[in-house]
Design a protein around this motif. Structure first.
Motif, short mmCIF file in Angstrom:
data_model
loop_
_atom_site.label_atom_id
_atom_site.label_comp_id
_atom_site.label_asym_id
_atom_site.label_seq_id
_atom_site.Cartn_x
_atom_site.Cartn_y
_atom_site.Cartn_z
N GLY A 149 54.27 96.68 9.40
CA GLY A 149 54.23 97.16 8.03
C GLY A 149 53.31 98.35 7.85
O GLY A 149 52.41 98.30 7.01
N ALA A 182 58.77 95.70 8.95
CA ALA A 182 58.42 94.68 7.96
C ALA A 182 59.59 94.39 7.04
O ALA A 182 59.85 93.24 6.69
CB ALA A 182 57.20 95.13 7.15
N ILE A 228 53.40 89.70 8.24
CA ILE A 228 53.52 91.12 7.92
C ILE A 228 52.13 91.75 7.91
O ILE A 228 51.37 91.60 6.94
CB ILE A 228 54.20 91.34 6.56
CG1 ILE A 228 55.57 90.68 6.50
CG2 ILE A 228 54.30 92.84 6.26
CD1 ILE A 228 56.59 91.25 7.48
N ALA A 277 50.21 94.76 7.02
CA ALA A 277 50.55 95.87 6.14
C ALA A 277 49.36 96.81 6.00
O ALA A 277 48.28 96.40 5.55
CB ALA A 277 50.97 95.35 4.77
#
Length: 459
Positions: free
Chosen positions: A227, A253, A276, A278
């Motif tokens: 991500g 993601a 995920i 991020a």
């Protein structure tokens, strides 16, 4: 999904779409009137793949559409039609030469996609009438593909780490799953140092988002998605043309989120974890530097040879955490390397696996659902390309050779050999408009992985 409508007894009239090709065109013409045949000859229609002709009755009313197709590619057969045909309802005629009607209907729905967050669509797509069973089968796949496209198409200002986490929370709410996050310095406290190192220079805090779903007695599955919401390259700054489309660097993601949704919607008997990491790979005074050494969650030390090889850094801590859960299978999606695109082009995601038998199953699943993958090898002698003189290894090296393979070999170090692992290095993007594949974000490998999981975990 309004572009696919269910067939209703006594419902609205729909116009027949008859598929044909050069080998069957003469038979197609024989079913038409003399006036209709003359019209086709005058218009120059000869059933070439990707062409169509509108056929009217003596009163001038549209009654049939002839579509030239390549029978070996049913997914593309109808994909150009939803925004090319007049706004009406259509159905596939039984006389056509198309073999897989469901795949053609899926292509129609994928071709009807329009990203409308920032401007209104120019027109509504035409509708295709399908059976209730076909619509129930196709609707989740169409919606999951649209979700990937929407997430990737959204600019980073509106799709940063927090917004990507919100998409996971919304998914958890829909399916009554548990979601938790580690944000900012919480990553250091929880021992996710590489995720923190990549994302700390951004004004938007890095995070790891975890979704958990399923029954305790079911087999464990972990899905991981890269991500990186925007990738400047860090201090090893990308040139402007390389940075232009880096909003799509969270495409992995997007795939992982959509696949998790498909799994939960289908009620597959698994204990699912979605991970995920991020981040934004930004430039600031506290950005990670070339030459820094990071001790990863796994305890392995990594020298940062290139700050633009950041995707493998955010993934390695997530993969280590995934392996700690002792799953039967880990799948990760990542827009990881330009080298994969040089090797395979934009349409073929590179597939890597530490289990050759599983890789063959994945390739067969991809073939069945017309969602192609291509296996590349984990050629372990190339590990030497990531040698470091002061750390266990580096995140990149001086050689430009085999970049997709060396990236996969980096990730493999964080997955125990006794855990089956699939890694998809996917582009997640269409550079141009094509039938069923509009320019912008794209799902590549999503349907293949879902088909694999449906077979693997069939009750």
């Amino acid at each position: 999904m309004s572009t696919l409508i269910e067939r209703q007894p006594g419902g609205r009239h729909s116009i027949a779409i008859e598929t044909t090709d050069a080998a069957h065109y003469a038979a197609t013409r024989r079913r038409l009137s003399a006036a209709q045949r003359r019209w086709l000859s005058d218009s120059g229609f000869e059933a070439a793949a990707g062409t169509f002709a509108l056929v009217s009755d003596p009163a001038g009313k549209l009654v049939r559409v002839l579509v030239g197709i390549d029978p070996s590619d049913p997914l593309a057969a109808l994909a150009a039609l939803p925004c090319a045909l007049p706004e009406a309802s259509y159905h596939l005629a039984a006389e056509g030469v198309l073999g897989d009607a469901a795949l053609a209907a899926l292509g129609w729905a994928l071709g009807a996609y329009q990203f409308s967050r920032y401007r209104q669509p120019k027109r509504a797509p035409a509708r295709l009438v399908v059976s209730m069973a076909e619509r129930q089968q196709l609707a989740p796949l169409v919606e999951a593909t649209a979700q990937v496209r929407d997430l990737v198409n959204t600019p980073t200002e509106d799709m940063g780490p927090a917004q990507l986490a919100k998409a996971v929370r919304q998914l958890g709410k829909t399916h009554k799953a548990k979601v938790r996050e580690w944000v900012g310095d919480e990553l250091l406290e929880a021992n996710f140092p590489t995720i923190h190192a990549v994302g700390r220079a951004s004004h938007r805090a890095p995070r790891l988002v975890e979704l958990s779903w399923g029954k305790a007695g079911d087999p464990k599955l972990v899905v991981v998605g890269k991500g990186v919401c925007f990738d400047t390259g860090g201090l090893d700054l990308k040139p402007s043309d390389g940075m232009r489309w880096m909003k799509k660097d969270m495409g992995g993601a997007a795939h992982a989120i959509a696949l998790a949704g498909l799994i939960m919607q289908a009620g597959l008997p698994v204990r699912l974890t979605l991970l995920i990491p991020a981040v934004e790979n930004a430039v600031a005074g506290n950005a990670m530097r070339p030459g820094d050494v990071i001790t990863t969650r796994a305890g392995l030390t990594v020298e940062v040879d290139n700050t633009d090889a950041e995707g493998r850094l955010v993934l390695c801590d997530a993969l280590t955490y995934a392996a700690e859960q002792k799953p039967g299978l880990i799948i990760d999606f990542a827009t990881l390397t330009g080298a994969a695109r040089v090797a395979l082009g934009p349409d073929l995601p590179a597939l890597f696996s530490n289990d050759d038998a599983l890789a063959l199953v994945a390739l067969e699943a991809a073939r069945k659902v017309a969602d192609p993958l291509w296996q590349l090898p984990l050629w372990r002698p190339y590990r030497r390309m990531l040698d470091s003189y002061l750390a266990d290894f580096a995140n990149a090296g001086a050689s430009r050779h085999a970049g997709a393979i060396t990236a996969a070999l980096y990730l493999e170090r964080f997955v125990p050999a006794d855990i089956a692992w699939l890694h998809l290095d996917t582009y997640a993007w269409n550079d141009t408009d094509r039938p069923g594949r509009p320019r912008g974000g794209e799902a590549m490998g999503l349907r293949a992985m879902f088909a694999l999981l449906q077979d693997r975990y069939a009750r």
